[in-house]
Structure formats: structure tokens, C-alpha cells
Motif scaffolding. Structure first.
Motif, PDB file in Angstrom:
ATOM      1  N   ALA A  61       0.830  -1.207   0.000  1.00 31.77           N
ATOM      2  CA  ALA A  61       0.000   0.000   0.000  1.00 31.77           C
ATOM      3  C   ALA A  61       0.868   1.261   0.000  1.00 31.77           C
ATOM      4  O   ALA A  61       0.569   2.226  -0.715  1.00 31.77           O
ATOM      5  CB  ALA A  61      -0.931   0.000   1.207  1.00 31.77           C
ATOM      6  N   LEU A  62       1.944   1.253   0.769  1.00 31.77           N
ATOM      7  CA  LEU A  62       2.846   2.407   0.806  1.00 31.77           C
ATOM      8  C   LEU A  62       3.522   2.628  -0.540  1.00 31.77           C
ATOM      9  O   LEU A  62       3.634   3.762  -1.014  1.00 31.77           O
ATOM     10  CB  LEU A  62       3.902   2.231   1.897  1.00 31.77           C
ATOM     11  N   VAL A  63       3.971   1.549  -1.159  1.00 36.14           N
ATOM     12  CA  VAL A  63       4.618   1.662  -2.465  1.00 36.14           C
ATOM     13  C   VAL A  63       3.628   2.166  -3.503  1.00 36.14           C
ATOM     14  O   VAL A  63       3.941   3.050  -4.302  1.00 36.14           O
ATOM     15  CB  VAL A  63       5.240   0.315  -2.896  1.00 36.14           C
ATOM     16  N   ALA A  64       2.421   1.626  -3.482  1.00 40.11           N
ATOM     17  CA  ALA A  64       1.396   2.063  -4.448  1.00 40.11           C
ATOM     18  C   ALA A  64       1.095   3.542  -4.276  1.00 40.11           C
ATOM     19  O   ALA A  64       0.978   4.278  -5.259  1.00 40.11           O
ATOM     20  CB  ALA A  64       0.127   1.233  -4.274  1.00 40.11           C
ATOM     21  N   ARG A  65       0.996   3.989  -3.037  1.00 39.95           N
ATOM     22  CA  ARG A  65       0.708   5.405  -2.789  1.00 39.95           C
ATOM     23  C   ARG A  65       1.880   6.273  -3.235  1.00 39.95           C
ATOM     24  O   ARG A  65       1.689   7.308  -3.855  1.00 39.95           O
ATOM     25  CB  ARG A  65       0.415   5.628  -1.310  1.00 39.95           C
ATOM     26  N   SER A  66       3.096   5.833  -2.969  1.00 37.22           N
ATOM     27  CA  SER A  66       4.277   6.609  -3.346  1.00 37.22           C
ATOM     28  C   SER A  66       4.443   6.688  -4.857  1.00 37.22           C
ATOM     29  O   SER A  66       4.887   7.704  -5.383  1.00 37.22           O
ATOM     30  CB  SER A  66       5.533   5.992  -2.726  1.00 37.22           C
ATOM     31  N   CYS A  67       4.107   5.614  -5.541  1.00 38.72           N
ATOM     32  CA  CYS A  67       4.284   5.583  -6.990  1.00 38.72           C
ATOM     33  C   CYS A  67       3.250   6.436  -7.719  1.00 38.72           C
ATOM     34  O   CYS A  67       3.431   6.753  -8.884  1.00 38.72           O
ATOM     35  CB  CYS A  67       4.227   4.144  -7.499  1.00 38.72           C
ATOM     36  N   SER A  68       2.184   6.807  -7.051  1.00 39.55           N
ATOM     37  CA  SER A  68       1.171   7.616  -7.719  1.00 39.55           C
ATOM     38  C   SER A  68       1.460   9.109  -7.597  1.00 39.55           C
ATOM     39  O   SER A  68       0.808   9.915  -8.235  1.00 39.55           O
ATOM     40  CB  SER A  68      -0.214   7.316  -7.140  1.00 39.55           C
ATOM     41  N   GLU A  69       2.445   9.466  -6.789  1.00 39.81           N
ATOM     42  CA  GLU A  69       2.808  10.871  -6.644  1.00 39.81           C
ATOM     43  C   GLU A  69       3.698  11.289  -7.805  1.00 39.81           C
ATOM     44  O   GLU A  69       4.449  10.492  -8.349  1.00 39.81           O
ATOM     45  CB  GLU A  69       3.537  11.091  -5.316  1.00 39.81           C
ATOM     46  N   HIS A  70       3.615  12.552  -8.191  1.00 39.74           N
ATOM     47  CA  HIS A  70       4.412  13.070  -9.291  1.00 39.74           C
ATOM     48  C   HIS A  70       5.416  14.079  -8.763  1.00 39.74           C
ATOM     49  O   HIS A  70       5.130  14.821  -7.822  1.00 39.74           O
ATOM     50  CB  HIS A  70       3.508  13.737 -10.334  1.00 39.74           C
ATOM     51  N   ALA A  71       6.567  14.117  -9.395  1.00 42.00           N
ATOM     52  CA  ALA A  71       7.582  15.100  -9.020  1.00 42.00           C
ATOM     53  C   ALA A  71       7.082  16.491  -9.390  1.00 42.00           C
ATOM     54  O   ALA A  71       6.403  16.675 -10.399  1.00 42.00           O
ATOM     55  CB  ALA A  71       8.890  14.805  -9.747  1.00 42.00           C
ATOM     56  N   PRO A  72       7.438  17.479  -8.588  1.00 38.63           N
ATOM     57  CA  PRO A  72       7.056  18.857  -8.928  1.00 38.63           C
ATOM     58  C   PRO A  72       7.660  19.262 -10.273  1.00 38.63           C
ATOM     59  O   PRO A  72       8.743  18.797 -10.645  1.00 38.63           O
ATOM     60  CB  PRO A  72       7.648  19.691  -7.795  1.00 38.63           C
ATOM     61  N   ASP A  73       6.964  20.141 -10.990  1.00 39.44           N
ATOM     62  CA  ASP A  73       7.436  20.578 -12.302  1.00 39.44           C
ATOM     63  C   ASP A  73       8.834  21.190 -12.227  1.00 39.44           C
ATOM     64  O   ASP A  73       9.651  20.982 -13.123  1.00 39.44           O
ATOM     65  CB  ASP A  73       6.456  21.583 -12.920  1.00 39.44           C
ATOM     66  N   SER A  74       9.129  21.913 -11.154  1.00 43.57           N
ATOM     67  CA  SER A  74      10.457  22.539 -11.032  1.00 43.57           C
ATOM     68  C   SER A  74      11.554  21.482 -10.945  1.00 43.57           C
ATOM     69  O   SER A  74      12.623  21.635 -11.543  1.00 43.57           O
ATOM     70  CB  SER A  74      10.514  23.456  -9.811  1.00 43.57           C
ATOM     71  N   LEU A  75      11.300  20.393 -10.232  1.00 43.45           N
ATOM     72  CA  LEU A  75      12.284  19.309 -10.140  1.00 43.45           C
ATOM     73  C   LEU A  75      12.441  18.618 -11.481  1.00 43.45           C
ATOM     74  O   LEU A  75      13.567  18.338 -11.918  1.00 43.45           O
ATOM     75  CB  LEU A  75      11.876  18.307  -9.069  1.00 43.45           C
ATOM     76  N   ARG A  76      11.342  18.355 -12.145  1.00 45.57           N
ATOM     77  CA  ARG A  76      11.397  17.704 -13.459  1.00 45.57           C
ATOM     78  C   ARG A  76      12.223  18.544 -14.429  1.00 45.57           C
ATOM     79  O   ARG A  76      13.039  18.029 -15.181  1.00 45.57           O
ATOM     80  CB  ARG A  76       9.982  17.481 -14.004  1.00 45.57           C
ATOM     81  N   GLU A  77      12.022  19.858 -14.404  1.00 48.08           N
ATOM     82  CA  GLU A  77      12.759  20.744 -15.309  1.00 48.08           C
ATOM     83  C   GLU A  77      14.253  20.727 -14.986  1.00 48.08           C
ATOM     84  O   GLU A  77      15.085  20.688 -15.889  1.00 48.08           O
ATOM     85  CB  GLU A  77      12.206  22.174 -15.235  1.00 48.08           C
ATOM     86  N   LYS A  78      14.608  20.747 -13.706  1.00 48.47           N
ATOM     87  CA  LYS A  78      16.023  20.687 -13.307  1.00 48.47           C
ATOM     88  C   LYS A  78      16.685  19.396 -13.789  1.00 48.47           C
ATOM     89  O   LYS A  78      17.816  19.413 -14.265  1.00 48.47           O
ATOM     90  CB  LYS A  78      16.159  20.802 -11.785  1.00 48.47           C
ATOM     91  N   VAL A  79      15.973  18.295 -13.664  1.00 53.44           N
ATOM     92  CA  VAL A  79      16.514  17.010 -14.109  1.00 53.44           C
ATOM     93  C   VAL A  79      16.708  17.014 -15.621  1.00 53.44           C
ATOM     94  O   VAL A  79      17.750  16.581 -16.135  1.00 53.44           O
ATOM     95  CB  VAL A  79      15.607  15.846 -13.658  1.00 53.44           C
ATOM     96  N   LEU A  80      15.727  17.516 -16.357  1.00 56.32           N
ATOM     97  CA  LEU A  80      15.846  17.574 -17.820  1.00 56.32           C
ATOM     98  C   LEU A  80      17.000  18.472 -18.254  1.00 56.32           C
ATOM     99  O   LEU A  80      17.743  18.139 -19.193  1.00 56.32           O
ATOM    100  CB  LEU A  80      14.529  18.052 -18.441  1.00 56.32           C
ATOM    101  N   VAL A  81      17.187  19.615 -17.589  1.00 56.34           N
ATOM    102  CA  VAL A  81      18.301  20.513 -17.908  1.00 56.34           C
ATOM    103  C   VAL A  81      19.620  19.800 -17.661  1.00 56.34           C
ATOM    104  O   VAL A  81      20.535  19.858 -18.485  1.00 56.34           O
ATOM    105  CB  VAL A  81      18.210  21.824 -17.085  1.00 56.34           C
TER     106      VAL A  81
END
Length: 92
Positions: A55-75
Motif C-alpha cells: 500500500a505504501l509503495v502504491a501510494r508513493s508511486c502515484s505521486e508526481h515530481a514537482p514541475d520545477s524538479l522535473r525541469e532541473k533534471v531535464l536541464v
């Protein structure tokens, strides 16, 4: 309640716990496992732990990274790609 289960019974039940948790067993098999869990404290504890972790893994996997973090990773990925292409290193 005294348990008449031996370690082989418990091993078989524990082996099927994930399938049981996911409701992917035949009804008859579910009944056997449920009866075993009702009578065997150690297997019930293992079942409860596995169900909680799932249940914890399922809940954690449904969360999305914030857009600012996603952009930093892509850069950063683009920076690494540029560095690799400038150095002429063939990674593929």
C-alpha cells in the motif's frame, strides 16, 4: 488457538501472499489461505506487513515530481548530453 501448521504449510502460504493480496487466486485457494492466516499468527503478521508495504509503495508511486524538479533534471540531462557530444565519446 493452537496451530497445527508446520513450516512447510507456512512456506507455501507465504509464497502465495502477494498473489493473495492482489486477489489473483482462485476462490478455493483464497479460502485456504484465509483460514491459515486466521489460525497462524506469524503468517498473519507477514501478510499484514506485506500488505502495508504494498500500500505504501502504491501510494508513493502515484505521486508526481514537482514541475520545477522535473525541469532541473531535464536541464541536467541535456548538459550531460552536450558534454558527451562535445568530448566525442560514443556511448551507444
Amino acid at each position: 488457538m493452537t496451530s497445527s501448521h508446520d513450516s512447510q504449510d507456512c512456506s507455501k502460504i507465504i509464497h502465495q501472499i502477494f498473489t493473495f493480496i492482489d486477489n489473483e487466486l482462485e476462490q478455493a485457494d483464497c479460502a485456504v489461505i484465509q483460514q491459515h492466516l486466521d489460525e497462524c499468527g506469524p503468517c498473519l503478521a507477514k501478510y499484514d506487513l506485506e500488505r502495508t508495504v504494498k500500500a505504501l509503495v502504491a501510494r508513493s508511486c502515484s505521486e508526481h515530481a514537482p514541475d520545477s524538479l522535473r525541469e532541473k533534471v531535464l536541464v541536467r540531462i541535456r548538459q550531460v548530453q552536450v558534454t558527451i557530444s562535445e568530448s566525442g565519446t560514443d556511448v551507444g
